[in-house]
Write an enzyme that holds these catalytic residues in place. Structure first.
Site, PDB file in Angstrom:
ATOM      1  CB  SER A 181      -2.268  65.563   9.151  1.00  0.00           C
ATOM      2  OG  SER A 181      -2.391  64.584   8.152  1.00  0.00           O
TER       3      SER A 181
ATOM      4  CG  HIS B 182      -7.738  65.452   8.510  1.00  0.00           C
ATOM      5  ND1 HIS B 182      -7.510  65.178   9.842  1.00  0.00           N
ATOM      6  CD2 HIS B 182      -6.733  64.848   7.836  1.00  0.00           C
ATOM      7  CE1 HIS B 182      -6.415  64.441   9.951  1.00  0.00           C
ATOM      8  NE2 HIS B 182      -5.933  64.230   8.749  1.00  0.00           N
TER       9      HIS B 182
ATOM     10  CD  GLU C 255      -9.831  65.734  13.004  1.00  0.00           C
ATOM     11  OE1 GLU C 255      -9.761  65.578  14.226  1.00  0.00           O
ATOM     12  OE2 GLU C 255      -8.831  65.986  12.291  1.00  0.00           O
TER      13      GLU C 255
ATOM     14  CG  ASN D 187      -3.380  63.637  13.156  1.00  0.00           C
ATOM     15  OD1 ASN D 187      -3.435  62.442  13.462  1.00  0.00           O
ATOM     16  ND2 ASN D 187      -3.530  64.059  11.919  1.00  0.00           N
TER      17      ASN D 187
HETATM   18  N1  NAD Z   1      -0.874  59.256   5.632  1.00  0.00           N
HETATM   19  C1  NAD Z   1      -1.892  59.497   6.440  1.00  0.00           C
HETATM   20  O1  NAD Z   1      -2.191  58.686   7.335  1.00  0.00           O
HETATM   21  C2  NAD Z   1      -2.721  60.744   6.273  1.00  0.00           C
HETATM   22  C3  NAD Z   1      -3.996  60.783   6.847  1.00  0.00           C
HETATM   23  C4  NAD Z   1      -4.782  61.930   6.667  1.00  0.00           C
HETATM   24  C5  NAD Z   1      -4.273  63.007   5.959  1.00  0.00           C
HETATM   25  N2  NAD Z   1      -3.030  62.946   5.429  1.00  0.00           N
HETATM   26  C6  NAD Z   1      -2.544  64.109   4.678  1.00  0.00           C
HETATM   27  O2  NAD Z   1      -2.741  63.838   3.305  1.00  0.00           O
HETATM   28  C7  NAD Z   1      -1.728  64.539   2.552  1.00  0.00           C
HETATM   29  C8  NAD Z   1      -1.001  63.542   1.665  1.00  0.00           C
HETATM   30  O3  NAD Z   1      -0.466  62.535   2.502  1.00  0.00           O
HETATM   31  P1  NAD Z   1      -0.192  61.032   1.984  1.00  0.00           P
HETATM   32  O4  NAD Z   1      -0.067  60.202   3.183  1.00  0.00           O
HETATM   33  O5  NAD Z   1      -1.149  60.683   0.906  1.00  0.00           O
HETATM   34  O6  NAD Z   1       1.286  61.264   1.400  1.00  0.00           O
HETATM   35  P2  NAD Z   1       2.094  60.473   0.291  1.00  0.00           P
HETATM   36  O7  NAD Z   1       3.533  60.650   0.614  1.00  0.00           O
HETATM   37  O8  NAD Z   1       1.556  59.095   0.114  1.00  0.00           O
HETATM   38  O9  NAD Z   1       1.705  61.310  -1.021  1.00  0.00           O
HETATM   39  C9  NAD Z   1       2.087  62.651  -1.190  1.00  0.00           C
HETATM   40  C10 NAD Z   1       1.779  63.080  -2.617  1.00  0.00           C
HETATM   41  O10 NAD Z   1       2.221  64.425  -2.793  1.00  0.00           O
HETATM   42  C11 NAD Z   1       2.891  64.512  -4.042  1.00  0.00           C
HETATM   43  N3  NAD Z   1       3.857  65.595  -3.975  1.00  0.00           N
HETATM   44  C12 NAD Z   1       5.061  65.592  -3.372  1.00  0.00           C
HETATM   45  N4  NAD Z   1       5.665  66.780  -3.537  1.00  0.00           N
HETATM   46  C13 NAD Z   1       4.814  67.535  -4.274  1.00  0.00           C
HETATM   47  C14 NAD Z   1       4.881  68.844  -4.795  1.00  0.00           C
HETATM   48  N5  NAD Z   1       5.943  69.611  -4.582  1.00  0.00           N
HETATM   49  N6  NAD Z   1       3.800  69.295  -5.494  1.00  0.00           N
HETATM   50  C15 NAD Z   1       2.722  68.523  -5.713  1.00  0.00           C
HETATM   51  N7  NAD Z   1       2.613  67.261  -5.251  1.00  0.00           N
HETATM   52  C16 NAD Z   1       3.650  66.782  -4.544  1.00  0.00           C
HETATM   53  C17 NAD Z   1       3.577  63.169  -4.198  1.00  0.00           C
HETATM   54  O11 NAD Z   1       3.859  62.927  -5.559  1.00  0.00           O
HETATM   55  C18 NAD Z   1       2.489  62.236  -3.664  1.00  0.00           C
HETATM   56  O12 NAD Z   1       1.563  61.961  -4.687  1.00  0.00           O
HETATM   57  C19 NAD Z   1      -0.833  65.253   3.561  1.00  0.00           C
HETATM   58  O13 NAD Z   1      -1.280  66.575   3.707  1.00  0.00           O
HETATM   59  C20 NAD Z   1      -1.073  64.442   4.827  1.00  0.00           C
HETATM   60  O14 NAD Z   1      -0.835  65.179   5.998  1.00  0.00           O
HETATM   61  C21 NAD Z   1      -2.238  61.838   5.539  1.00  0.00           C
END
Ligand code: NAD
Length: 285
Positions: free
Chosen positions: A119, A140, A152, A190
């Protein structure tokens, strides 16, 4: 190069959403999670999402089965070797992502695109961990990925034009409306959204208004589909703090400095919808 085989790393909210989007667009998807149980849980979540759409009459049963059959889940990173594109969507932590890019570069075939769903984090720092920095971009997606039109595409200083064009074409093939943005923390959405969300928590902390009134005001006054506190719960409060920290590190603007209550809620394990408790309470699955 058309993307026929997509690898996804990370089994959180976004990883499973992106899997659904791509498989519905006819792409073969390999999901990789660190543990086989969580990889399997992602498949169950996909099944649930598809069944809901069949129940609502939005998807034919046969199509749901075809979508499901295009997705496999694994705990083995090597299973991503033959992918045309890999999108990582693991925790918003630059060190974790940098290490993952080095591993993906070793495992995934030459010429494939490696992308991050970050993000806010600097995409170029992940790119330079590989021997193919010109093949690295940000792709993204927004949350929930199946419902949100925007993607994005983040171009770094070293991304090739061809890579950016292929990423745009992939997003379009997924039925999304891509925009291209330079590699700056928060990209477009963001960078503009998070000062607003952060200030909504500040307003709650200052007791300017109640939770329900803050959310009701922004829905009714701006015609937003949800209020800022409900949106923070949807994004995840831990992810939100990581986003604010990355924005603050880059721009040093106080509007990006996460307000204390947000950090305390994360420390308490109140992460929003995914933990069952955030600004609101949620029934856990
Ligand atoms: N939540 C949102 O609204 C959103 C929107 C767009 C992008 N993102 C981005 O997507 C990515 C994931 O976010 P999310 O919301 O799915 O998070 P989440 O917390 O739901 O999932 C995170 C994942 O990362 C894994 N993880 C944690 N530590 C780890 C490690 N050391 N090595 C490998 N995997 C590991 C966890 O097991 C989990 O599967 C982030 O980069 C976030 O910024 C999130």
């Amino acid at each position: 190069m058309a993307i026929e085989r997509l690898g996804i790393v990370g089994s959180g909210i976004m990883g499973s959403g992106i899997a659904e989007v791509a498989s519905r667009a006819g792409v073969t998807v390999v999901l990789r999670s660190r543990k086989q149980e969580t990889a399997d849980a992602m498949l169950l979540a996909l099944d649930r999402s598809l069944s809901r759409q069949v129940d609502r009459g939005k998807l034919e049963e046969a199509e749901a089965t075809a979508v499901r059959n295009r997705v496999s889940a694994t705990a083995d990173l090597e299973a991503l070797a033959g992918c045309d594109l890999v999108v990582e969507s693991v925790v918003e932590d630059i060190d974790v992502k940098k290490q993952l890019f080095a591993e993906l570069d070793r495992v995934v075939r030459d010429g494939a695109i490696l992308a991050t769903n970050t993000s806010t984090l600097p995409v170029v720092e992940m790119a330079v961990k590989t021997a193919r920095p010109e093949r690295v971009v940000g792709i993204h997606f927004f949350n929930p990925a199946p419902a949100m039109d925007l993607v994005e595409i983040v171009r770094t200083l070293v991304s090739s034009d061809e890579t950016v064009a292929e990423a745009v074409a992939f997003a379009e093939a997924c039925g999304k409306d891509p925009v291209v943005v330079e590699d700056r923390a928060g990209f477009i959405v963001n960078a503009l959204l998070f000062p607003y969300l952060n200030n909504a928590v500040r307003m709650l902390e200052n007791r300017t208004a109640s939770r329900d009134d803050i959310d009701a005001a922004m829905k009714g006054g701006c015609n937003f589909p949800m209020g800022p506190l409900a949106l923070l719960d949807l994004v995840g409060l831990d992810t939100s703090v990581s986003i604010l920290d990355a924005l603050y590190t880059e721009f040093r603007d106080p509007n990006y400095a996460a307000v204390p209550q947000l950090r305390r809620m994360v420390a308490a394990g109140h992460l929003g919808r995914k933990s069952g408790q955030g600004f609101y309470g949620y029934a856990t699955k």
